[in-house]
Design a protein around this motif. Sequence first.
Motif, PDB file in Angstrom:
ATOM      1  N   THR A  41      93.485  61.708  39.797  1.00 46.70           N
ATOM      2  CA  THR A  41      92.986  62.882  40.511  1.00 46.70           C
ATOM      3  C   THR A  41      91.463  62.851  40.473  1.00 46.70           C
ATOM      4  O   THR A  41      90.862  62.484  39.457  1.00 46.70           O
ATOM      5  N   PHE A  42      90.866  63.242  41.601  1.00 51.06           N
ATOM      6  CA  PHE A  42      89.411  63.205  41.731  1.00 51.06           C
ATOM      7  C   PHE A  42      88.911  64.528  42.303  1.00 51.06           C
ATOM      8  O   PHE A  42      89.635  65.194  43.065  1.00 51.06           O
ATOM      9  N   PRO A  43      87.677  64.908  41.975  1.00 47.75           N
ATOM     10  CA  PRO A  43      87.104  66.116  42.568  1.00 47.75           C
ATOM     11  C   PRO A  43      87.078  66.007  44.087  1.00 47.75           C
ATOM     12  O   PRO A  43      86.881  64.913  44.642  1.00 47.75           O
ATOM     13  N   PRO A  44      87.279  67.118  44.803  1.00 46.21           N
ATOM     14  CA  PRO A  44      87.271  67.075  46.276  1.00 46.21           C
ATOM     15  C   PRO A  44      85.911  66.665  46.822  1.00 46.21           C
ATOM     16  O   PRO A  44      84.877  66.930  46.221  1.00 46.21           O
ATOM     17  N   GLY A  45      85.949  65.987  47.971  1.00 43.93           N
ATOM     18  CA  GLY A  45      84.711  65.600  48.640  1.00 43.93           C
ATOM     19  C   GLY A  45      84.092  64.318  48.129  1.00 43.93           C
ATOM     20  O   GLY A  45      83.060  63.871  48.647  1.00 43.93           O
ATOM     21  N   LEU A  46      84.709  63.697  47.115  1.00 42.47           N
ATOM     22  CA  LEU A  46      84.173  62.464  46.560  1.00 42.47           C
ATOM     23  C   LEU A  46      84.516  61.291  47.473  1.00 42.47           C
ATOM     24  O   LEU A  46      85.648  61.161  47.944  1.00 42.47           O
ATOM     25  N   ALA A  47      83.533  60.438  47.769  1.00 38.11           N
ATOM     26  CA  ALA A  47      83.767  59.247  48.587  1.00 38.11           C
ATOM     27  C   ALA A  47      84.399  58.168  47.708  1.00 38.11           C
ATOM     28  O   ALA A  47      83.752  57.639  46.803  1.00 38.11           O
ATOM     29  N   LEU A  48      85.652  57.859  47.967  1.00 39.69           N
ATOM     30  CA  LEU A  48      86.365  56.867  47.164  1.00 39.69           C
ATOM     31  C   LEU A  48      86.307  55.494  47.811  1.00 39.69           C
ATOM     32  O   LEU A  48      86.276  55.376  49.049  1.00 39.69           O
ATOM     33  N   PRO A  49      86.289  54.428  47.000  1.00 37.84           N
ATOM     34  CA  PRO A  49      86.355  53.077  47.554  1.00 37.84           C
ATOM     35  C   PRO A  49      87.611  52.886  48.397  1.00 37.84           C
ATOM     36  O   PRO A  49      88.622  53.570  48.170  1.00 37.84           O
ATOM     37  N   SER A  73      98.354  69.196  32.790  1.00 34.14           N
ATOM     38  CA  SER A  73      97.169  69.888  33.298  1.00 34.14           C
ATOM     39  C   SER A  73      97.443  71.332  33.680  1.00 34.14           C
ATOM     40  O   SER A  73      96.507  72.084  33.995  1.00 34.14           O
ATOM     41  N   GLY A  74      98.728  71.718  33.699  1.00 36.72           N
ATOM     42  CA  GLY A  74      99.065  73.088  34.083  1.00 36.72           C
ATOM     43  C   GLY A  74      98.821  73.364  35.553  1.00 36.72           C
ATOM     44  O   GLY A  74      98.359  74.454  35.913  1.00 36.72           O
ATOM     45  N   VAL A  75      99.142  72.380  36.403  1.00 37.21           N
ATOM     46  CA  VAL A  75      98.897  72.513  37.833  1.00 37.21           C
ATOM     47  C   VAL A  75     100.124  72.043  38.611  1.00 37.21           C
ATOM     48  O   VAL A  75     101.089  71.530  38.043  1.00 37.21           O
ATOM     49  N   MET A  90      94.414  60.532  35.048  1.00 35.51           N
ATOM     50  CA  MET A  90      94.920  59.256  35.554  1.00 35.51           C
ATOM     51  C   MET A  90      96.155  58.847  34.769  1.00 35.51           C
ATOM     52  O   MET A  90      96.312  59.187  33.592  1.00 35.51           O
ATOM     53  N   ILE A  91      97.021  58.069  35.434  1.00 32.84           N
ATOM     54  CA  ILE A  91      98.235  57.561  34.815  1.00 32.84           C
ATOM     55  C   ILE A  91      98.663  56.306  35.569  1.00 32.84           C
ATOM     56  O   ILE A  91      98.335  56.146  36.752  1.00 32.84           O
ATOM     57  N   THR A 123      95.531  65.335  31.226  1.00 36.75           N
ATOM     58  CA  THR A 123      95.461  66.795  31.195  1.00 36.75           C
ATOM     59  C   THR A 123      94.244  67.387  31.911  1.00 36.75           C
ATOM     60  O   THR A 123      93.973  68.573  31.768  1.00 36.75           O
ATOM     61  N   GLY A 124      93.535  66.580  32.684  1.00 34.01           N
ATOM     62  CA  GLY A 124      92.283  67.069  33.261  1.00 34.01           C
ATOM     63  C   GLY A 124      92.319  67.437  34.731  1.00 34.01           C
ATOM     64  O   GLY A 124      91.300  67.828  35.299  1.00 34.01           O
TER      65      GLY A 124
END
Length: 311
Positions: A272-280, A228-230, A210-211, A151-152
């Motif tokens: 889902t991740f915040p925008p601009g985050l450098a992911l592996p 999450s209502g999105v 996450m799921i 839900t985040g």
Amino acid sequence: MSVAKAGEFGLIARITARLPAGQSTLLGPGDDAAVVRAADGRVVASTDVLVEGRHFRRDWCTAQDVGHRAAAANLADIAAMGATPTALLVGLCVPTNLDARWAEELSDGLGAEAALVGAAVVGGDMSGSPTLTIAVTALGDLGGLAPVVRTGARPGDVVAMCGRLGYAAAGYTVLSRGFRTPKVLVDAYRRPEVPYSAGPEAAGLGATAMIDVSDGLLADIGHVAKGSGVAVDLRRDAFEVPRQMRDAAHALGVDPYTWVLAGGEDHALVATFPPGLALPPRWRVVGVVREGSGVTVDGRPFRGPTGWQHF
């Protein structure tokens, strides 16, 4: 020897003798209940049931395969909360004429899959039943982190996945048509390759939701969108379709993206991740979270099935 001849306690003894202890096991099988270390002070728990003829077929899978599948379905749920699995409890309902060796080999598969994450089978229950049924409960430890729930997700977040999609669904289709190749697809159905460590990794990176993909990506990310209502929009070109899958899809007259977008049981993790985050590198961005509701692919509703429905 059938399970009836082995007897309940004889079969339990034969099974438990094959199960190694896990890192968090303080007291394993043999008493009224097990004792599992919970260093975090919180326990993550999940349960899943596999019924013969509904979730597996013995002519398609070995007993060890079924054990791996049963364990993976539950361990993936723990990882999807951002936790590390610690233990499994198994309820086994079997026909009395079942070969005891099948039950033993099932336990080998359960134990081997649990061992991949340092967990162990610590107990369970057994009963006679006309239908072979396996019920597994998994426990996990959050390691001091907050659980990553469905839900985040927030507008502007990116959607990323880790693991494989479509392989198990393609393998299921191949088997259901009476074939046994391509091996990579059939093996993926029999024993999923779950990126367990990616769950705690995503939690540490700041994942907002996450799921695990057990019923199909569109259906499962739909739970995130609704909770999450999105709205979530996925990019079709972000998903790889390997050659073996394309060849099998062409031979069987199937759109391979139906397997990728709506097929389950690979247990990839989607977060889902915040925008601009450098992911592996192992996390692939496949979409974006927006204002609104529902799930679209390239801005449009997907035409076709979106995932598995039990009823």
